[in-house]
Design an enzyme around this catalytic site. Sequence first.
Site, PDB file in Angstrom:
ATOM      1  N   ASP A 171       0.835  -1.195   0.000  1.00  0.00           N
ATOM      2  CA  ASP A 171       0.000   0.000   0.000  1.00  0.00           C
ATOM      3  C   ASP A 171       0.876   1.253   0.000  1.00  0.00           C
ATOM      4  O   ASP A 171       0.644   2.194  -0.766  1.00  0.00           O
ATOM      5  CB  ASP A 171      -0.903  -0.030   1.240  1.00  0.00           C
ATOM      6  CG  ASP A 171      -2.097   0.897   1.137  1.00  0.00           C
ATOM      7  OD1 ASP A 171      -2.439   1.330   0.021  1.00  0.00           O
ATOM      8  OD2 ASP A 171      -2.704   1.177   2.185  1.00  0.00           O
ATOM      9  N   HIS A 254      -4.392   2.748  -7.020  1.00  0.00           N
ATOM     10  CA  HIS A 254      -5.555   2.424  -6.197  1.00  0.00           C
ATOM     11  C   HIS A 254      -6.798   2.178  -7.050  1.00  0.00           C
ATOM     12  O   HIS A 254      -7.661   1.383  -6.676  1.00  0.00           O
ATOM     13  CB  HIS A 254      -5.803   3.516  -5.155  1.00  0.00           C
ATOM     14  CG  HIS A 254      -5.055   3.286  -3.882  1.00  0.00           C
ATOM     15  ND1 HIS A 254      -3.713   3.566  -3.749  1.00  0.00           N
ATOM     16  CD2 HIS A 254      -5.444   2.753  -2.688  1.00  0.00           C
ATOM     17  CE1 HIS A 254      -3.317   3.245  -2.518  1.00  0.00           C
ATOM     18  NE2 HIS A 254      -4.351   2.749  -1.858  1.00  0.00           N
ATOM     19  N   HIS A 257      -6.512  -1.349  -8.060  1.00  0.00           N
ATOM     20  CA  HIS A 257      -6.920  -2.168  -6.908  1.00  0.00           C
ATOM     21  C   HIS A 257      -8.441  -2.285  -6.854  1.00  0.00           C
ATOM     22  O   HIS A 257      -8.994  -3.375  -6.699  1.00  0.00           O
ATOM     23  CB  HIS A 257      -6.432  -1.556  -5.603  1.00  0.00           C
ATOM     24  CG  HIS A 257      -7.203  -2.029  -4.409  1.00  0.00           C
ATOM     25  ND1 HIS A 257      -8.381  -1.415  -3.992  1.00  0.00           N
ATOM     26  CD2 HIS A 257      -7.016  -3.068  -3.565  1.00  0.00           C
ATOM     27  CE1 HIS A 257      -8.877  -2.068  -2.959  1.00  0.00           C
ATOM     28  NE2 HIS A 257      -8.064  -3.060  -2.670  1.00  0.00           N
ATOM     29  N   HIS A 271      -5.444  -5.798   0.614  1.00  0.00           N
ATOM     30  CA  HIS A 271      -5.493  -4.507  -0.085  1.00  0.00           C
ATOM     31  C   HIS A 271      -4.130  -4.133  -0.659  1.00  0.00           C
ATOM     32  O   HIS A 271      -4.003  -3.826  -1.849  1.00  0.00           O
ATOM     33  CB  HIS A 271      -5.975  -3.435   0.905  1.00  0.00           C
ATOM     34  CG  HIS A 271      -5.895  -2.035   0.401  1.00  0.00           C
ATOM     35  ND1 HIS A 271      -6.880  -1.459  -0.374  1.00  0.00           N
ATOM     36  CD2 HIS A 271      -4.942  -1.069   0.573  1.00  0.00           C
ATOM     37  CE1 HIS A 271      -6.541  -0.212  -0.665  1.00  0.00           C
ATOM     38  NE2 HIS A 271      -5.371   0.054  -0.102  1.00  0.00           N
TER      39      HIS A 271
END
Length: 363
Positions: A171, A254, A257, A271
């Site tokens: 992340d 992101h 993702h 994540h």
Amino acid sequence: MANIIIAPGKYIQGQGELDRIGAHIRPLGQRAFVLIGRSGYERMGERLEAGFRAGGCEVHFECFDGECSRTEIERMKAAMARLEADVVVGVGGGKVLDTAKALAYYGGKPVAVVPTSASTDAPCSSLSVLYHDDGVFDRYLQLPSNPNIVLVDTDVVSKAPVRLLVSGMGDALSTWFEARAAADARAVSNAGGQATNAALVLARACYDTLLADGLKAKLAVERRVCTRAVENIIEANIYLSGLGFESGGLAAAHAIHNGLTVAPETRGMYHGEKVAFGTLAQLVLQNAPMDQIEEVLGFCNSVGLPTTLAGLGLADADMETIRAVAEAACVPGGCIYNMPMEITADKVCAAILTADALGRQYK
């Protein structure tokens, strides 16, 4: 447009701070509503209760059902109202903390978050990521302020499964690249303005810390010890990444993702593991220099982050699946449009496939 940076009211990181939780929380309220997972309560419930009472706080524990969804938030709101709590405390992983932040917002209460792993940069942000009850991404809930307190006990975090620390590095890996892309595009960040120089410096420091200490921290946590490298990576994963992404900006990593969540095969991935692959795909989308891509690939491989579709559970994915991921990454108004270039689902699909090819070749 203004340049804006935002941050939690207080960030506390150190060994044994869980035992002092009541002293830290009491300035916010005396009746704490603590949202915690069942396994977390079994491991830490007695220690937390002792820490609250030592600081003069009443405490009620409510177990989290597993998904940061509107259904779960409504259930917690009803329980909190019955107890007349005056401060919300979230203890656990990213979804527990996001639920606590959303609950405090809807209930008009201050909030403290206590991450038990360094698996995401969610703790410091004024953002909750909402999912549907089935785990598919729903939307970002932008909150009016950051948490009042972020409390990190590094003894607890360093004893969490090493995969969680590594996921947090995934992340955090995106922070610099997304903030730089958003700044180049002069995009509006989650803070409501353009990135300050301070936010970009923090984002770059996050990336540099990962390269310097990531592997050392992973090896230490595998042996369940907390070294200076572990302390540095915890701060990078939680604080540097949290401030860097929020006041710097999100972009393609992101968004990809979020697109990956529509593929059921990726539901078992964390994540940060999906964000790490999204970072690689973003670099492809930008046609980044090969030495930069190789540096990211080398880091991911050294700590065990996925760099291929197979690593995400998509070894047998057909073009229809990859296309669906790309289209979900390109929803109108999504953070992928913070990239400094024209974005289409075709380009994102091509970037995903090329990132996968690079990952396979580099291995």
